[in-house]
Design an enzyme around this catalytic site. Structure first.
Site, PDB file in Angstrom:
ATOM      1  N   SER A 293     112.215 -37.158 102.532  1.00 15.48           N
ATOM      2  CA  SER A 293     113.245 -36.359 103.524  1.00 15.48           C
ATOM      3  C   SER A 293     114.192 -36.774 103.357  1.00 15.48           C
ATOM      4  O   SER A 293     115.008 -35.809 102.150  1.00 15.48           O
ATOM      5  CB  SER A 293     112.726 -36.596 104.753  1.00 15.48           C
ATOM      6  OG  SER A 293     112.747 -35.639 105.990  1.00 15.48           O
TER       7      SER A 293
ATOM      8  N   HIS B  50     105.028 -31.663 106.703  1.00 16.50           N
ATOM      9  CA  HIS B  50     106.625 -32.180 107.156  1.00 16.50           C
ATOM     10  C   HIS B  50     105.937 -34.053 107.528  1.00 16.50           C
ATOM     11  O   HIS B  50     105.793 -34.220 108.562  1.00 16.50           O
ATOM     12  CB  HIS B  50     107.871 -32.364 107.622  1.00 16.50           C
ATOM     13  CG  HIS B  50     108.775 -32.798 106.724  1.00 16.50           C
ATOM     14  ND1 HIS B  50     109.483 -32.617 105.992  1.00 16.50           N
ATOM     15  CD2 HIS B  50     109.422 -33.919 107.432  1.00 16.50           C
ATOM     16  CE1 HIS B  50     110.737 -33.183 105.409  1.00 16.50           C
ATOM     17  NE2 HIS B  50     110.386 -34.318 106.785  1.00 16.50           N
TER      18      HIS B  50
ATOM     19  N   ASP C 265     105.021 -27.167 105.846  1.00 18.54           N
ATOM     20  CA  ASP C 265     106.764 -28.362 105.823  1.00 18.54           C
ATOM     21  C   ASP C 265     107.193 -26.422 105.752  1.00 18.54           C
ATOM     22  O   ASP C 265     107.809 -25.870 104.771  1.00 18.54           O
ATOM     23  CB  ASP C 265     106.791 -28.812 104.030  1.00 18.54           C
ATOM     24  CG  ASP C 265     107.871 -30.052 105.321  1.00 18.54           C
ATOM     25  OD1 ASP C 265     108.810 -29.696 106.041  1.00 18.54           O
ATOM     26  OD2 ASP C 265     108.315 -30.657 103.395  1.00 18.54           O
TER      27      ASP C 265
END
Length: 334
Positions: free
Chosen positions: A180, A308, A278
């Protein structure tokens, strides 16, 4: 652009299990309590909820902390050494420099899910993992995290901390990895590294897990999966505002990296892991295409049901699949 895994995303979002829905509800409540509308963070609340774990030997991996720079940024790292591999010069292990996720504003090397992930990464891949405890926004905005990441690389190369690493650490087989926001950091640290002459460190590959990338124009996946699938669009927008320079927007090159030109740089092969559910899915795909057009080698793995932040949960099937794909990648390019 080589692809592995099932890259066919579901035609419509599936019905999430109740545990996932409950987690999303809790995350939504926490978000509104911890991340204020003036783009400051309630650190006291986060500290109450985020218990820290000390370095220890568990899950087949020994860990220890060491300081990189205590003078200005209090920069430190947590090093993971898998015990199932011989710690000797005759059995050198690749080194993975890892940057955790958290929207640039939360998370740390001693947060339980991040500690667990790094332990499993080290054990399953058979690598020395260096987890970087970089500074957080909004107290430390762009480019503080990039500075911290690159400083760790230079400290390893210059021997500042390399003497504390296990003897089996092979600095000629280093991988830069991140999840991320950590994936965003890993990319930009790699950009700096590509222009730097290292003496001891050789970067063999780049591993980006759902890298946090943005842009002003909305993508289809941001609209489809921007609510109820881990990180929401509201959260993402807040994180960008809290981290990017004041007055800038999501087309800042730190966020919308595909607006940059890296055609003159030589990147190592990259593994990019994409979640089919995501909100960053489309931007991650654009990033892979951009890398390829820039002359870089890219391997893409997409998990159709990956939301995610799936790598914060060891019980999810995507977690185990990621370990296997990362292991194959590091073996191929080290």
């Amino acid at each position: 652009m080589a692809s592995t895994g099932d890259t066919q995303s579901p035609s419509s979002p599936p019905n999430l299990p109740w545990k996932r829905k409950l987690a999303n509800l809790f995350t939504s409540i926490l978000f509104r309590q911890a991340f204020r509308s003036d783009f400051t963070v309630n650190r006291r609340l986060l500290r109450l909820l985020d218990r820290k774990v000390p370095p220890s030997t568990s899950r087949g991996v020994a860990a220890f902390d060491t300081t990189v720079d205590s003078s200005s940024s209090d920069l430190w790292i947590r090093v993971y050494n898998p015990l199932t591999f011989s710690d000797s010069d005759s059995h050198p292990l690749p080194v993975i420099i890892y940057f955790h996720g958290g929207g640039f504003v939360f998370g740390s090397a001693d947060t339980p899910p991040i500690d667990t992930f790094c332990r499993d990464f080290a054990r399953e891949i058979g690598a020395i993992v260096i987890s970087v405890n970089y500074r957080l926004a909004p107290e430390h905005r762009f480019p503080s995290q990039f500075d911290d990441g690159f400083q760790v690389l230079k400290a390893i190369d210059e021997g500042v901390i390399s003497e504390t690493l296990p003897e089996s650490a092979d600095l000629r087989r280093c991988f830069i990895a991140g999840e991320s926001a950590g994936g965003n950091i890993a990319h930009h640290v790699m950009v700096r590294a590509a222009e730097y002459q290292f003496k001891r460190v050789k970067i063999a590959g780049l591993i980006l897990i759902q890298p946090f990338l943005g842009g002003e124009e909305r993508r289809d996946s941001e609209l489809r999966f921007g609510s109820g699938y881990g990180m929401t669009l509201e959260m993402a927008d807040w994180f960008w505002k809290a981290w990017l320079p004041v007055g800038s927007n999501r087309d800042h090159p730190a966020a919308n990296v595909v607006l940059s030109n890296i055609s003159g740089l030589k990147f190592p092969p990259a593994l990019v892991v994409i979640g089919g559910l995501d909100l960053l899915r489309d931007r991650n795909k654009e990033y892979c295409e951009w890398l390829e057009k820039s002359g870089q080698e890219v391997r893409v793995v997409e998990y159709p049901n990956g939301t995610h932040g799936f790598c914060w949960n060891p019980d999810l099937p995507e977690y185990s699949m990621l370990m296997q794909h990362a292991k194959e990648f590091t073996k191929t390019f080290s």
